[in-house]
Write an enzyme that holds these catalytic residues in place. Sequence first.
Site, short mmCIF file in Angstrom:
data_model
loop_
_atom_site.label_atom_id
_atom_site.label_comp_id
_atom_site.label_asym_id
_atom_site.label_seq_id
_atom_site.Cartn_x
_atom_site.Cartn_y
_atom_site.Cartn_z
N CYS A 684 0.87 -1.19 0.00
CA CYS A 684 0.00 0.00 0.00
C CYS A 684 0.91 1.23 0.00
O CYS A 684 1.68 1.44 -0.93
CB CYS A 684 -0.97 -0.02 1.18
SG CYS A 684 -0.18 -0.14 2.79
N ARG A 689 -2.28 -0.68 5.39
CA ARG A 689 -3.48 -1.23 4.75
C ARG A 689 -3.22 -2.63 4.19
O ARG A 689 -4.10 -3.49 4.21
CB ARG A 689 -3.96 -0.28 3.65
CG ARG A 689 -4.62 0.98 4.18
CD ARG A 689 -4.89 1.99 3.07
NE ARG A 689 -3.67 2.65 2.61
CZ ARG A 689 -3.63 3.55 1.64
NH1 ARG A 689 -4.74 3.86 0.97
NH2 ARG A 689 -2.48 4.12 1.29
#
Length: 727
Positions: A684, A689
């Site tokens: 990410c 994430r």
Amino acid sequence: MNAQAMNIEIITTPSLGDHSYLLVSGNEAALVDPQRDVWDALRTCRARGIGVRYVLETHVHNDYVSGAQEVRAATGARVVASARGRYEFDHLPVAEGDEIVLGDLGLRVLETPGHTPEHVSYVVYGDSAGPLAVFTGGSLMAGSAGRTDLLGEDQTDGLTRAQYRTLRRLAGLPDGTRVLPTHGAGSFCAASASPGPPTSTIGHERTTNPALLIGDEETFVHDRLAGLPRHPAYYRHMAPINRTGAVVLRRPPVPRPLTPAQVASLNGWVVDARDRESFATAHIPGSVNDELDISFAGYVGWVVPFDAPLVLVLPGPERANAAEAVRQLLRIGYEHVAGYLDGGIDRWRAEGRPVRSYPTAAITELDGRDVDVLDVRQPTEVAAGRIPGSTHLFVGDLPATLPRPSRETWTVCASGRRAALAASLLDRAGIPVTAVTRGGVPDWIKENQVMVTNGYATPQALVDTNWLEAHLDDPQVRIIEVDEDTTAYDRNHIRGAVGWNWSTDLHTKIGRDYLGQQALSELLRAAGVDEATTVVLYGGNNNWFAAYAYWIMKLRGFERVRLLDGGRKKWELEGRELTEQVPSHPRTSFTLTAQEHPEIRVLRDEVLTSRARFIDVRSPEEYRGEKLAPDHLPREQAQVPGHIPGAVNIPWARAANEDGTFRSADELRALYRDIPDGDVIAYCRIGERSSHTWFALTELLGYRNVRNYDGSWTEYGSLVGVPVEMG
């Protein structure tokens, strides 16, 4: 005009989960999507010497009767509404690009179909170049979006595709534009409930709203139509009323007291709004029990025929509660309230009139009984966990589909409220029933230690809110909050939880890396963790940074760690206990000595030569190279935009339901259908994430070789001479 000079007041209707707005500029005002009982707002305007010039309707409402006619009759205001709305009363029809002036403000119309075909939004401008706010009605909402299935199956697909385009158009407004939706948490016009403030900003929604994190139209259509709750039967009557214009009342009706003889002579439905135990003890034969709370009118609209004559039986004080009940009913078009039983059930019985009763029970009394258990919750609730052997029939379907049990029936729901309503409907039909009025299915699941596994490969990697609530005082469980918003813990947190700051507590002070085993051991000792402790992590925004902490702990060899499924969002949605008190846990002597797991991490040099399947879990805008980082997280940006060549974009948040919980294994397999089990690298911006995606693939689907590239785009996008793709 600047944002500070613009006066916007929110008028909330908790019973419907809706918000109207009073927009004031100078001595002129506009009411946006007013409810029928708009009289309080009109009195406020008169007292302040403000003239209401416009009523702005964003769409033909499906969940309430509009107050536009009341405002127009009282003030002469012009009703502004979509030219596509087929309204049958005098109004100012507007379409794309039309503008109206209110004081020093300008309002520009955007056609935003999706929730309904004729839907429009109003963008507010002052004397600055950019917009100040946008009234989004049932399109873009805080943390969600409006439903697209309310007008029938034949229109659902087209409206959902229109909503996809509408949301992306609205997301193109500047970051600081306030988002002012009509529907919110508690509204069945919303595709999901989202806790927190009812309003937001475009910048926040663009990076956190699940509806905006879906990168392609087909997936959007699939995801937004999956798992929707049922909506009340009365909805189908609202649009015709709102198109023709509701009857003008000018003031709240005053319900009249009725004698028992008058009640007995009326041919209508008796709605008893007393508490469930009082009703079960004694009630008028044929009456239904719908407790007077913020859900009162909604359930009347579910089970009582529309426009049926009504008589109310009320708790005290009768006159004030009669006014509240009638006001709620007027909002959804139930106008024919004959009155209320003066003196209540006591006066009815004093005159020797017949009553009925049925037994009630606690959920703990159910075990071992040979009875039919009728679960009357929403289908989406039942899918999340049920009592084995129970039958499901949603309470709203009972009037048309009464069961014919062969033995005694016990009605159950989540808390007892709907079970009581269902029991009254069965009793009305002469079916023997016991209402489980104390506790519900979640309590039974918790008491019996039933875990909903959803087909996960490692279900023990998660705990649910019931389990955690049952273990709040367990000395061998340590709860730790790790939030994207590092100030959230200080505002409030789950009782007993320790707060970790992801940006300072989990990283080394010098250089860029995570705490090693020795430093992590110190952090765990300070939190009161020892060799027997199970750590449960949770946080906001679908456990974004809690999953990051989980992955770091696994990397360093700490195995007794779990995620709270749904995190802070799920906990708040269920109204569970939060506190501001910071706990003090005894310090331990724990030392982490287990083998580390470097195989779940991949570093730069291997990324550059790897033949793995890359999955980019950032937002579509980041993947396409339109931005470098989420708007609210400007730090640690890469030098160039784009993505690793060949990477597939599946935003991390799509693995979560609207309540923050993970999707089922079947749904996750469908989501990651283009990522077969094998050598997979997730990345990410800085690895946070992608930790969430790593968790979904590894712990929930059982993928055997998923690695997290925590250098991610911040590192890769700053390298010299590496290949980059855009678009």
